[in-house]
Design an enzyme around this catalytic site. Structure first.
Site, PDB file in Angstrom:
ATOM      1  N   CYS A 208       5.294  -6.201   1.550  1.00  0.00           N
ATOM      2  CA  CYS A 208       5.668  -4.790   1.643  1.00  0.00           C
ATOM      3  C   CYS A 208       4.930  -4.103   2.799  1.00  0.00           C
ATOM      4  O   CYS A 208       5.180  -4.428   3.947  1.00  0.00           O
ATOM      5  CB  CYS A 208       5.429  -4.104   0.302  1.00  0.00           C
ATOM      6  SG  CYS A 208       6.324  -2.566   0.168  1.00  0.00           S
ATOM      7  N   TYR A 209       3.998  -3.191   2.521  1.00  0.00           N
ATOM      8  CA  TYR A 209       3.257  -2.563   3.621  1.00  0.00           C
ATOM      9  C   TYR A 209       2.629  -3.626   4.521  1.00  0.00           C
ATOM     10  O   TYR A 209       2.615  -3.494   5.753  1.00  0.00           O
ATOM     11  CB  TYR A 209       2.160  -1.641   3.052  1.00  0.00           C
ATOM     12  CG  TYR A 209       1.312  -0.980   4.120  1.00  0.00           C
ATOM     13  CD1 TYR A 209       1.705   0.217   4.693  1.00  0.00           C
ATOM     14  CD2 TYR A 209       0.130  -1.574   4.569  1.00  0.00           C
ATOM     15  CE1 TYR A 209       0.939   0.821   5.691  1.00  0.00           C
ATOM     16  CE2 TYR A 209      -0.644  -0.989   5.559  1.00  0.00           C
ATOM     17  CZ  TYR A 209      -0.232   0.214   6.118  1.00  0.00           C
ATOM     18  OH  TYR A 209      -0.994   0.794   7.095  1.00  0.00           O
TER      19      TYR A 209
ATOM     20  N   ASP B 263     -17.070 -10.572 -23.600  1.00  0.00           N
ATOM     21  CA  ASP B 263     -17.785 -10.846 -22.356  1.00  0.00           C
ATOM     22  C   ASP B 263     -19.205 -11.346 -22.594  1.00  0.00           C
ATOM     23  O   ASP B 263     -19.615 -12.363 -22.053  1.00  0.00           O
ATOM     24  CB  ASP B 263     -17.819  -9.596 -21.464  1.00  0.00           C
ATOM     25  CG  ASP B 263     -16.433  -8.986 -21.308  1.00  0.00           C
ATOM     26  OD1 ASP B 263     -15.448  -9.694 -21.585  1.00  0.00           O
ATOM     27  OD2 ASP B 263     -16.345  -7.806 -20.931  1.00  0.00           O
ATOM     28  N   SER B 264     -19.965 -10.617 -23.416  1.00  0.00           N
ATOM     29  CA  SER B 264     -21.353 -11.049 -23.601  1.00  0.00           C
ATOM     30  C   SER B 264     -21.420 -12.361 -24.379  1.00  0.00           C
ATOM     31  O   SER B 264     -22.327 -13.162 -24.176  1.00  0.00           O
ATOM     32  CB  SER B 264     -22.191  -9.955 -24.264  1.00  0.00           C
ATOM     33  OG  SER B 264     -21.835  -9.766 -25.607  1.00  0.00           O
TER      34      SER B 264
ATOM     35  N   GLU C 281       4.622 -10.556  -6.638  1.00  0.00           N
ATOM     36  CA  GLU C 281       3.580 -10.661  -7.663  1.00  0.00           C
ATOM     37  C   GLU C 281       3.973 -10.032  -9.000  1.00  0.00           C
ATOM     38  O   GLU C 281       3.314 -10.247  -9.997  1.00  0.00           O
ATOM     39  CB  GLU C 281       2.272 -10.024  -7.151  1.00  0.00           C
ATOM     40  CG  GLU C 281       2.280  -8.497  -6.985  1.00  0.00           C
ATOM     41  CD  GLU C 281       2.883  -8.012  -5.662  1.00  0.00           C
ATOM     42  OE1 GLU C 281       3.627  -8.796  -5.039  1.00  0.00           O
ATOM     43  OE2 GLU C 281       2.636  -6.862  -5.275  1.00  0.00           O
TER      44      GLU C 281
ATOM     45  N   SER D  29     -23.598  -8.617 -27.730  1.00  0.00           N
ATOM     46  CA  SER D  29     -23.001  -7.579 -28.583  1.00  0.00           C
ATOM     47  C   SER D  29     -22.009  -8.174 -29.565  1.00  0.00           C
ATOM     48  O   SER D  29     -21.597  -7.519 -30.512  1.00  0.00           O
ATOM     49  CB  SER D  29     -22.279  -6.552 -27.704  1.00  0.00           C
ATOM     50  OG  SER D  29     -21.103  -7.143 -27.168  1.00  0.00           O
ATOM     51  N   GLY D  30     -21.595  -9.396 -29.299  1.00  0.00           N
ATOM     52  CA  GLY D  30     -20.552  -9.985 -30.152  1.00  0.00           C
ATOM     53  C   GLY D  30     -19.165  -9.775 -29.563  1.00  0.00           C
ATOM     54  O   GLY D  30     -18.190 -10.307 -30.049  1.00  0.00           O
ATOM     55  N   GLY D  31     -19.083  -8.966 -28.481  1.00  0.00           N
ATOM     56  CA  GLY D  31     -17.812  -8.790 -27.776  1.00  0.00           C
ATOM     57  C   GLY D  31     -17.517 -10.019 -26.925  1.00  0.00           C
ATOM     58  O   GLY D  31     -18.386 -10.879 -26.759  1.00  0.00           O
TER      59      GLY D  31
ATOM     60  N   HIS E  27       8.098  -7.347  -3.800  1.00  0.00           N
ATOM     61  CA  HIS E  27       6.809  -7.704  -4.416  1.00  0.00           C
ATOM     62  C   HIS E  27       6.931  -8.989  -5.242  1.00  0.00           C
ATOM     63  O   HIS E  27       7.379  -8.945  -6.380  1.00  0.00           O
ATOM     64  CB  HIS E  27       6.334  -6.555  -5.318  1.00  0.00           C
ATOM     65  CG  HIS E  27       5.874  -5.371  -4.546  1.00  0.00           C
ATOM     66  ND1 HIS E  27       4.568  -5.216  -4.132  1.00  0.00           N
ATOM     67  CD2 HIS E  27       6.549  -4.295  -4.067  1.00  0.00           C
ATOM     68  CE1 HIS E  27       4.456  -4.099  -3.445  1.00  0.00           C
ATOM     69  NE2 HIS E  27       5.634  -3.512  -3.385  1.00  0.00           N
TER      70      HIS E  27
ATOM     71  N   LYS F  48     -10.428 -10.724 -17.035  1.00  0.00           N
ATOM     72  CA  LYS F  48     -10.670 -10.817 -18.478  1.00  0.00           C
ATOM     73  C   LYS F  48      -9.995 -12.035 -19.105  1.00  0.00           C
ATOM     74  O   LYS F  48     -10.590 -12.739 -19.922  1.00  0.00           O
ATOM     75  CB  LYS F  48     -10.153  -9.543 -19.150  1.00  0.00           C
ATOM     76  CG  LYS F  48     -10.451  -9.447 -20.627  1.00  0.00           C
ATOM     77  CD  LYS F  48     -11.634  -8.571 -20.861  1.00  0.00           C
ATOM     78  CE  LYS F  48     -12.008  -8.453 -22.302  1.00  0.00           C
ATOM     79  NZ  LYS F  48     -13.224  -7.646 -22.438  1.00  0.00           N
TER      80      LYS F  48
ATOM     81  N   GLY G 222       0.843  -1.197   0.000  1.00  0.00           N
ATOM     82  CA  GLY G 222       0.000   0.000   0.000  1.00  0.00           C
ATOM     83  C   GLY G 222       0.871   1.236   0.000  1.00  0.00           C
ATOM     84  O   GLY G 222       2.069   1.153   0.306  1.00  0.00           O
TER      85      GLY G 222
END
Ligand code: XMP
Length: 517
Positions: free
Chosen positions: A86-87, A232-233, A176, A228-230, A174, A373, A59
């Site tokens: 870290c923090y 996600d949908s 990650e 929508s064709g994207g 870190h 995603k 943080g």
């Protein structure tokens, strides 16, 4: 009761680091389910979550700042393994009776650590000179009782600490980030050796358990999905179809602002191939009619958004009796609403169907709300969606309307659609499709003189926009090779009637934006 998939889960408490989401992604890449929650989650709620391990993120604060974010002190009494980063490490040190001081020098960037105590989270990690990424201003002066120094770096006498009896670990660097090459191994040592998680989180198991969950939730009711064709949908539609078949009704609105061949592809893939109930609505004329004479970009967006809702509601009413509205909300949108900034931060509704659920008084069904995603893409692959849809570039809801500067006419749309099709083809053929975030054409309201054969022309200008980005918040113009640029320009000028000049947009975001509007 937690299902099998979620039994092995880890909780990440967010202290505001920019890399908190990265921690979650690394954990999930190691096939362990995890969630990010605000730092001040109560011990009671943490217990109810049943985590097999707890990670305290980094943080921006110093533990000595007034109002510095603190974890509930009871987290150290729950018997759950904890990793502080870290923090998170400094906080653990402070809360357990150690001392933290301002480091004489801020340590930022690459560093090397030497490991004093191999094993545990440092199992199989190079003992001398492992490269790690540091970013801190404070450091540990005195370890809390029961703790040992596990590793040191030039600036941090305690670059890592542990109380192996209580399974508490802290790292100053870190793990990650990609700049810590052994970071994945360190996190996996924590997950598998310390927390004793099993790697159960895979997209195959996600699909199976989600299908069960959807069936139970939906029962014999109907679900509507705006397709929508994207990415996600599309993933939502196919997942729901697999779960509830005929009870799913997808509505695809052709607003006349789509790219070449898009409406046909959506029908072919979803109706013909997946045999999904698809209502295809061609509302092009209605959209173009309402946009007639409109040049202001904000007004264009409003008109398109409102008309979309109108058309969608009209079509949904015809289906009748639907109880649920399916949406492709992803985990980053969910975190944004609950994370460090607290519950007051507004929930980001899905860009293009914002407002729909409230208006339609339907219950939401959001099967991807746990996924990043890239995980949603993997689910798509698992479900057999074509690669073209899975890897598709983002395309804005208002479509080509915000890529025609000035007034929208049928003729302008046709020019832009053809020019854009050339760009899509050439970007794909050159192998650059996966390297750019988006590549598209913008039609400018400018005419300039050209010469074609013996004739003088006075035609329009197309701007080519191709950007690299990770999240669209910032972007840089793609350094496309000259020969790719040359081919795109030649083809557009030769093949698209009405265009005699192509320019390349070399602006970064900020200060420019990706779309021109
Ligand atoms: P800008 O132009 O703001 O775009 O740099 C950032 C990203 O958002 C997309 N974008 C939209 N997407 N509806 C959408 O669904 C919109 O109204 C909209 N406006 C911009 C843009 O394509 C880019 O990926």
């Amino acid at each position: 009761m937690l299902d099998n998939l979620h039994q092995e889960r880890v909780l990440i408490l967010d202290f505001g680091s920019q890399t908190t989401q990265l921690i979650a992604r690394r954990v999930r890449e190691s096939h362990v389910y995890c969630e990010i929650h605000p730092y001040n989650m109560t011990a009671e709620k943490i217990k109810d979550f049943h985590p097999k391990g707890l990670i305290l993120s980094g943080g921006p604060s110093s533990v000595h700042d007034e109002g510095a974010p603190m974890a509930a002190p009871e987290i150290y009494t729950l018997g759950i393994p904890i990793l502080g980063i870290c923090y998170g490490m400094q906080l653990m040190a402070l809360q357990l009776g150690g001392a933290v001081e301002k480091a004489p020098m801020r340590e930022y960037g690459p560093a090397e650590i030497d490991i004093d105590l191999p094993g545990d989270i440092f199992n199989a990690i190079e003992k001398v000179g492992s490269r790690v990424w540091m970013s801190h201003g404070d450091r540990i002066l005195t370890l809390p009782p029961g703790f040992l120094t596990m590793a040191r770096s030039g600036n941090s006498p305690a670059a890592a600490m542990a109380d192996p009896n209580r399974n508490f670990y802290g790292v100053q660097f870190h793990p990650e980030v990609a700049h810590t090459p052994c970071g994945k191994d360190i996190l996996e040592n924590f997950l598998f050796r310390i927390c004793r998680c099993r790697p159960a989180w895979t997209m195959k198991s996600f699909v199976e358990s989600e299908i069960d969950a959807i069936r139970q939730k939906v029962g014999d009711r109907r679900v509507i999905c705006a397709l929508s064709g994207g990415v996600d949908s599309s993933v939502v539609a196919v997942l729901l179809h697999k779960a509830i078949g005929e009870q799913l009704h997808c509505i695809f609105v052709n607003n006349g602002l789509l790219r070449k061949g898009e409406a046909e592809t959506v029908q072919r893939v979803f109706q013909d191939h997946f045999e999904i109930n698809l209502i295809y609505v061609d509302a092009s004329d209605e959209f173009l009619g309402r946009l007639h004479g409109v040049t202001d970009p904000e007004r264009k967006r409003k008109i398109i958004g409102n008309l979309f809702i109108e058309v969608f509601e009209r079509e949904a009413a015809k289906i009748g009796g639907a109880h649920y509205l399916a949406q492709g909300t992803l985990y980053p949108d969910v975190i944004e609403s609950v994370s460090f900034k607290g519950p007051s931060a507004t929930i980001k509704t899905h860009h293009n169907v914002g407002g729909l659920p409230e208006r339609m008084q339907m219950e939401l069904i959001e099967p991807l709300r746990e996924l990043f995603k890239d995980e949603a893409r993997l689910v798509g692959r698992e479900l057999g969606l074509p690669e073209r849809i899975i890897m598709r570039h983002p395309f804005p809801g208002p479509g080509l309307a915000i890529r025609i500067i000035g007034e929208l006419t049928a003729k302008n749309l046709e020019i832009l659609r053809e020019a854009d099709a050339v760009i899509q083809e050439e970007i794909e053929a050159s192998g650059w499709y996966e390297h750019v975030w988006q590549a598209f054409a913008v039609l400018l309201p400018v005419r300039s003189v050209g010469v074609m054969g013996d004739e003088r022309t006075y035609d329009q200008v197309v701007a080519l926009r191709a950007v690299e980005s990770v999240d669209a918040m910032t972007a840089d113009w793609a350094r496309l090779p000259y020969d790719v640029l040359a081919r795109i320009s030649n083809r557009i000028i030769n093949e698209v009637k009405g265009v005699n000049r192509v320019v390349y947009d070399i602006s970064s975001k900020p200060p420019s934006t990706i779309e021109w509007e």
